[in-house]
Each structure stands twice: as C-alpha cells, then as structure tokens.
Scaffold this active site. Structure first.
Site, PDB file in Angstrom:
ATOM      1  N   ASP A  36       0.874  -1.164   0.000  1.00  0.00           N
ATOM      2  CA  ASP A  36       0.000   0.000   0.000  1.00  0.00           C
ATOM      3  C   ASP A  36       0.916   1.220   0.000  1.00  0.00           C
ATOM      4  OD1 ASP A  36      -1.694   2.094   0.506  1.00  0.00           O
ATOM      5  OD2 ASP A  36      -2.514   1.295   2.378  1.00  0.00           O
ATOM      6  N   LYS A  83       2.958  11.304  -3.334  1.00  0.00           N
ATOM      7  CA  LYS A  83       1.939  10.619  -4.146  1.00  0.00           C
ATOM      8  C   LYS A  83       1.041  11.628  -4.850  1.00  0.00           C
ATOM      9  CE  LYS A  83      -1.608   7.008  -3.505  1.00  0.00           C
ATOM     10  NZ  LYS A  83      -2.185   6.124  -2.473  1.00  0.00           N
ATOM     11  N   GLU A  94      -7.274   0.555  -4.480  1.00  0.00           N
ATOM     12  CA  GLU A  94      -7.276   0.473  -3.011  1.00  0.00           C
ATOM     13  C   GLU A  94      -8.619   0.021  -2.429  1.00  0.00           C
ATOM     14  OE1 GLU A  94      -5.677   4.323  -2.101  1.00  0.00           O
ATOM     15  OE2 GLU A  94      -3.696   3.740  -2.818  1.00  0.00           O
ATOM     16  N   ASP A 120     -13.184   5.272   1.048  1.00  0.00           N
ATOM     17  CA  ASP A 120     -11.746   5.268   1.322  1.00  0.00           C
ATOM     18  C   ASP A 120     -11.194   6.686   1.291  1.00  0.00           C
ATOM     19  OD1 ASP A 120      -9.002   4.968   1.374  1.00  0.00           O
ATOM     20  OD2 ASP A 120      -8.890   3.534  -0.274  1.00  0.00           O
TER      21      ASP A 120
END
Lengths: 622, 178
Positions: free
Chosen positions: A25, A87, A184, A206
């Site tokens: 992850d 990211k 994800e 999420d």
C-alpha cells in the site's frame, strides 16, 4: 485442487514451492508491505516492530538519503530536501497541484510531470516513490528470506492513466515485478469480504491522506465485481490538516512563514486533527523561529465547521457512483471504511447519515488495503489453497476519449467499463500520400479537451501512401487489468502495422526511465549485475514452473514434435539459469516464451470450452 | 465438448446462448462469471507472458460480449447486425411523424422543468418515460424474435431516441443535485 503429481522413479516431484509475494500500500502519508504467511495475511513490520513506513524521503547534501521515520525527523529542520506526500505529485503537472505555494519545495519549471530540486539533484516523484518502494522491498526480502517473485501495488481507484503508469514505473525503478496494480477500495473489499464471507452490495469509502475513493461492489459467490467507482484524487486527510493550518495562521494573526515554521505548524495541525478523534478539544502550541509563540485551542465544533465543505465534497462522487451503479443508498448492505482519515468523527457521521446504516469499522483502516493486496499477490503468483478461487472484476474510473475537430472529445471507452476492455475506431487520411497521423488521447467526463486530462499524444507512422480517404486505419485502444492504456494501429486494406510513438503528457518517456534505471544501479549499494541476474533467475524459475504445470495439465494438446521442442527449451533454460550469464538466461526465457505461444492459445481455448460445458476445471483436476 | 473453439464466433455462440432477443439474464450472469473465472488475467498471472496476453484478449472479448448481450438495445442492434440489417439503423432516419411530435413535446417539457429547477417534475418524467421504454422493449422482443426486421429496426431507432432523452433527464437531475 492441485493435480496429483506422479514422478519418475528415483526423481522426486518438485515440492510445492511457496513463492514470495507481497502487497504494497503505497500511501500518501504512510506505506505498508504485507504478505500471506501460513494462509494468513500479515503486515511486515520493520526491525523496530513498526508496521507503517512514513512516505517521506530525505535527500541530504552529503549524499545520504533516509526513508520513513528517519526522514521524518528532518521535516522541520530541512523541509526543502524532505519530501512528503509525494503521491500527490505522481503523474501531475505543476498547475494541477493544490496549495503549491504552501509546499516548501523547489519546483523545476518545466512541462509535464513536476520535478523537484533537492540537495541530491533533480528528483521526479517517480524516483522518490521508488525510494519508498525499495525500502519496503528490502524490509520484505529481509523478513521473508529471499528475493520476491512479485508485488501487487495499490493505487487509488480514481487514479488516471498517468498516475497509474507513474506508480508502475516507480516499482520498476525499485526492482519490483508488478503482478498487478490493484485499486485500493477493491483491495479493502477483498480483505473485508473474505474475512466476513460477505454477500451482496457493499460500498467502500476510502479517505486516505491525499485521495478519496468510493467504490460500489457486488460480492457474490467468490466474485468481487466492481459496479462503479468515483472519487477525487486530490482530496484527503492532508486537506483537513491544511484547513487547520490556515485556521492557526488566521487565529494567531501570523505573517508569511519561513519554510521551517510552515513545516512545524503543519505538523501541529495534523497532531491536533488526530487528537480530536478521541477528545473534544486540542491544544496547539509552537515556538516559531521569529520568537513568536502560538498557543491556541481547537474545539471539535470549530474543527467540524472549518472542514464541513471537505466532508461534503466526498458525498458528490458517492452519489454519482451509486447512480452509475443504478442503485440507491438503501440498497447498500454495508459501508467498509478505509484510510486513516475515516477515523474523524464528522466523516463517520456523514457516511452514516448518507447511507442510513452504521459504517463497518471492524478492520484496521490503515492496514486493510495492504492485507487485501497481499492476498491478491499470493493468488497471482500461484500460491493457491482451498477456497482461493475467488475472482476480481474491476473497472476503469474515468472515460477515455480522443480529441476531434474543434477541441471536442469523442468518448472511446466509457467510465466504469469492466477491465480489461478494448475498443477499435477507424480513421482515414485527409491528404493524398499521407503517411503519418497524430492522435491525442484524453481522460475525463467533460466534452471539451481543455476540461479533460491530456494523457498522451500518439503519432502513427508508416501508413502506406494512398489517395486521401482511401486508407482505413483501425486504432485499437486496449485497457489492461492494471487499468493501463495501450494503443495499436493497423491499416485495414494492406494489413500494415503502423509504428506508434507515444508522448506522455505527464509521464516519463521510456528513455527517461532507462536513464533513471541506469542511475539507480550506479548508486546502488549491492552489485547491480548480481541483482539483475538474480531477477532473471527468479523470472526463469517462474516460467519453468508455469510451463511444467501447463504440461502436466494439457500435454495432450501438443504433437510429439511440439512437445520435444518445448522440452528442449525448458532443458536449455534450466541449464543456463544456474549459471551467471544473464544474457543467456534472458535469451533462453525468450525462446521458451515464444516456443509456448501456440500451446498457450490452445490451453486458453480449452479452458473456455470447459467453462461452457459447465465443468469447472477444479472438478476436472481434483 | 465442441470440437474447436473459434474466437471470432458471435457473442451468443460464445456464451452458448440462443440467438434471440429474449434472454435469460440470470443465466447470462452465471455464464459470464464462469467464463471470466477461466480466462481472466488474474487466473493466469503466474503463467508465461504469452499466456497472460492471451488471457487479456479473451477476458476483453468476454467483457465485450457480456456488455452487448446484457443491454437490450445493444443486444437488439447486434442481432440486427448479425441478420445483415444493421444498415436500417445507420442510414434510415425516417420516423413516423406522430412519434417525432410526441418526442419534441416531451423534450420541451423536460427543458422547461430543467429551467425551473423542478426536480420533482423531472423525476416524474423519468418514471413515465422509463415505463414507456419498458413496454417498447417488450414489443421489440416479439417483433425481432418473429423475424420482422423492418419493424424491429424502427423500434430500435425510436428506442435510441428515448434512451437518449432518459439519459438527458438523468444528467439534468445530476446537475440540480450539485
């Protein structure tokens, strides 16, 4: 499930080898690596027993670099060279980045993906992510005691093609074989669904450090089918921190801050946010380099008020995803909560109010994605056990289109199409003797090219010269199971394959990647050649096992001559893979791959026939 | 078991379903899942690159077939194309006058409701149009399966209009929500 293996006398059957595979992850704030051990998905801790690796890299002027907690220590003292939340920069141009002015980095002024000037030279977000991935790879190899066969890396479901490609490139730089890019929320659904034997319609909400995803899935008899997905790839816990940060500046009436003060207050803002999860009020204190002293109290009420619009912003994509799935909120059986930011009470309440049911919080929101990814990785490398025959059907989050006359977009593949998916479109030339043509591929839902994201420009060359309008060039847009686009073109009347040159708008070209690979090998501490050889050997082993298992299952599909050829290729590869000539290993891999092409096609046809005949392969091979 | 498997065979044959508009959708679901369980790239990720590529091509084809057959309008157009009557849809744009009049009135009513921001009215129009469309599909099914391609083609053209309007109402509602 496994076939009975009968071996030649005096020769033992190869033990059912457990291949080393991990799920990673790669988060905005924290990253994790997990694996399946004795049938159980577990997060691999670092040497100090810590599961999380802060997604932070520090590039010191003396050439040393640190990743994780060690790097985090430099956030206040050396913010320019301490890269956090990278990211958010993956596959992004400078104009795409929110609050760019509040980031303490030295951005290089250039087109395409952003790059940062550090004490160790110019770094692309891809290289920074590769450093994080490398650290996780080393942690896993140390812990598992050998080189990894491959990794499943998770990405936000709402990531576009450029962001996905950047992630895959980073993995390649880090020396990881990517088995699959997994969304994800889908990873979380696997972890939740398999743990709880869930059946029915579920939503996964999420909210991570920098991205928001909502996915609607149908879980039925071991099939995880994503019906629709939506989100915002620039909305996450970081934005809540930023609201608190702005609130501090406003309340304390601070003048523009020095970079280290900004770094310090950002940290205080995050601490306050986390504190409010279990307290009604958070103290915020800091001494700045100017000598000023900040001493404030943030109440839950004020926090909820200043972040209300952010919470609301997650509900738009949620509504849209439900509409795309053709469902209403009350048809959703449960909402799985993922990402550290879902711990905030106002998020929990908003989700409960919207769906009219209490959110499911029984899995650790920080770990669930990595655990799901590890489970998928284990399956993909072929470590199958009973009950492991579940299947994942995912979708593409954003429509793909091409630019047409007047800057308009013609949609080629609509959002929420199940992947892999392909569409063919015919084009023609508009000039006599025209031998090249350009295609601009964009991603997004809007009608104007300028409102969508530019993915890449494709130049087709080598079209046979004909009169205008006579050529029929069929362009095929293929999105693979990673959600990545590939474009192929063929002139229909002559069957001529056009050569395609890809110019990614926000990605790295193959040349740039090659240069970075070389660079990273030059700087690597371990012997680069040995590393490459070891990777080739792992790949060779994987291929030999794959072919042997195929031969055990379907040998009768081959003539004696074909069988002899494949056996010879296998023997050749087995002979060279124990040596140390990497080129020979690569060549033998290539020979075996092409030697089994027809066999592969026939095997696939046979499995399709079996499915149609209503006979499961399980039943056949049990 | 069939003797050989041709990847270029039509979507009905791919699923082993009869070539008809009438469709057992539950059965299609089951067949789709069974097929994907065999061909999906995830089932072949541990095999050679060649097998992985083949898997992707197969899974792509199965997805396309499923999508085409699942949607009644796409299924009807596909059936017309298989029967060599697809030209009826692409080139023939003639429509009965009363259908066009009714469509124009409907479109105006939708535009007005949208202008007023009247989502209750839009919802009502959505419901009523949906009902009309449902009965149109029933008619389409009987004409198509009876081999009356001309009137099936006309129904398909009309349904394309109606589905587009339904989609526009959806979008108007979406805009009003935000």
């Amino acid at each position: 499930m496994a076939l009975l293996q009968i071996s030649e006398p005096g020769q033992s059957a190869a033990p059912h080898e457990h291949r080393l595979a991990v799920g990673i992850d790669l988060g905005t704030t924290n990253s994790l690596v997990a694996t399946v051990r004795s049938g159980l998905a577990v997060v691999l801790n670092d040497a100090l027993g810590r599961p999380l690796l802060p997604s932070v890299v520090h590039y010191a002027a003396d050439g040393h670099s640190e990743v994780g907690y060690e790097a985090q220590a430099f956030q206040a003292s050396d913010p320019q060279n301490t890269l956090v939340s990278v990211k958010r920069l993956m596959g992004r141009g400078r104009q795409d980045i929110q609050h760019v002015e509040s980031l303490p980095y030295d951005f290089v002024d250039a087109e395409g993906m952003v790059k940062l000037r550090t004490a160790q030279g110019i770094k692309s977000p891809v290289e920074v992510s590769a450093d994080i991935l490398r650290s996780l790879r080393e942690r896993a190899e140390l812990s598992l005691g050998g080189p990894l066969t491959g990794a499943v890396i998770t990405v936000p479901a709402y990531f576009d093609d450029a962001q996905r490609q950047a992630t895959k490139d980073a993995a390649r730089l880090a020396g990881l074989k990517v088995l699959r890019l997994l969304n994800e929320p889908t990873a979380a659904a696997i972890a939740y669904g398999l743990d709880n034997g869930a059946e029915g319609i579920y939503a996964v909400y999420d909210l991570g450090g920098g991205t928001f995803d909502i996915s609607i899935l149908k879980l039925s008899q071991g099939v995880f089918q994503v019906l629709a997905t939506g989100g915002d790839s620039a909305l996450g816990g970081d934005d809540f921190d930023h609201r608190v940060f702005c609130w501090i500046i406003e309340q304390a009436k601070l003048a523009p801050l020095a970079p280290q003060d900004a770094g310090l207050l950002q940290m205080r803002a995050r601490e306050a946010k986390e504190y409010l999860t279990s307290h009604g009020e958070a103290p915020i204190t800091a001494r700045l380099s100017t000598g000023e002293y900040v001493d404030l109290r943030l109440t839950t009420e004020s926090f909820t008020a200043i972040t209300h619009t952010l919470v609301h912003k997650t509900l738009g994509p949620t509504r849209k995803a439900l509409r795309d799935a053709g469902l209403s909120p009350d048809e959703v059986k449960g909402v799985v909560m993922v990402g550290g930011a879902t711990r905030m009470p106002q998020i929990q309440k908003a989700v409960e109010d919207f769906f009219g049911c209490e959110p499911l919080n029984n899995l650790d929101p920080d770990k669930v994605v990595a655990l799901g990814a590890a489970t998928q990785a284990n399956l993909l490398v072929g470590n199958r056990a009973a009950g492991d025959d579940w299947l994942l059907l995912d979708v593409i989050p954003l429509s793909l289109g091409i630019e047409t006359m007047g800057g308009l977009v013609e949609k080629i593949i609509p959002r929420n199409s199940t992947i892999p998916v392909a569409r063919a479109q015919d084009f023609t030339t508009f000039k006599d003797g025209q031998t090249a043509m350009a295609l601009h591929v964009v991603q997004g839902e809007r009608e104007l090219v300028s409102d969508c994201r530019s993915l890449a420009r494709f130049e087709l060359r080598g079209i046979p010269p004909m009169v205008a309008g006579a050529a029929r060039i069929r362009v095929t847009f293929q999105v693979d199971a990673d959600g990545l686009l590939a474009v192929a073109a063929r002139e229909q009347t002559t069957g001529h394959e056009a050569h395609i040159e890809v110019k990614p708008s926000y990605g790295l070209s193959d040349d740039e990647i090659a240069a970075m690979l070389k660079d990273s090998i030059r700087h690597a501490t371990d012997d680069a050649y040995r590393r490459a050889l070891r990777e080739a050997q792992v790949e060779a082993q994987r291929l030999v096992e794959a072919v042997q298992s195929a031969l055990r299952e379907d040998a009768e599909l081959l003539t004696a001559a074909e069988r002899a050829h494949i056996d010879a290729c296998v023997a050749k590869l087995q002979a060279v893979m124990i040596g140390d000539d990497r080129r020979a290993v690569d060549a033998a891999i290539e020979a075996l791959s092409s030697g089994t092409a027809d066999f592969a096609a026939r095997r696939m046809n046979r499995s399709v026939q079996r499915a149609l005949a209503g006979k499961k392969v399980d039943a056949v091979s049990l | 078991m069939t003797a050989s498997f041709d990847p270029s065979q039509d979507f009905f044959a791919l699923f082993g379903l009869p070539r008809r508009q009438a469709l057992d959708t539950a059965r299609l679901e089951v067949l789709y899942r069974d097929l994907q369980a065999q061909v999906h790239p995830d089932k072949h990720a541990h095999l050679s690159d060649m097998e992985q590529r083949k898997a992707m091509q197969w899974a792509t084809r199965v997805n396309e077939a499923y999508l085409t057959l699942k949607n009644p309008l796409k299924r009807a157009r596909y059936l017309l194309a298989l029967a060599g009557h697809d030209a009826l849809i692409e080139t023939n744009t003639a429509m009965p006058a009363e259908f066009l009049m009714a469509q124009m009135e409907l479109r105006e009513a939708v535009a007005e409701a949208k202008q007023r921001g009247d989502s209750a009215e839009l919802e009502a129009q959505h419901r009523s149009l949906k009902q009309t469309i449902r009965s149109e599909y029933a008619t389409l099914q009987s004409t198509l399966d009876a081999g009356d391609y001309d009137s099936a083609g006309e129904r398909v053209r009309q349904l394309m209009f109606q589905e587009k309007l339904l989609h526009d109402i959806d979008e108007a509602l979406e805009v009003l929500e935000t």
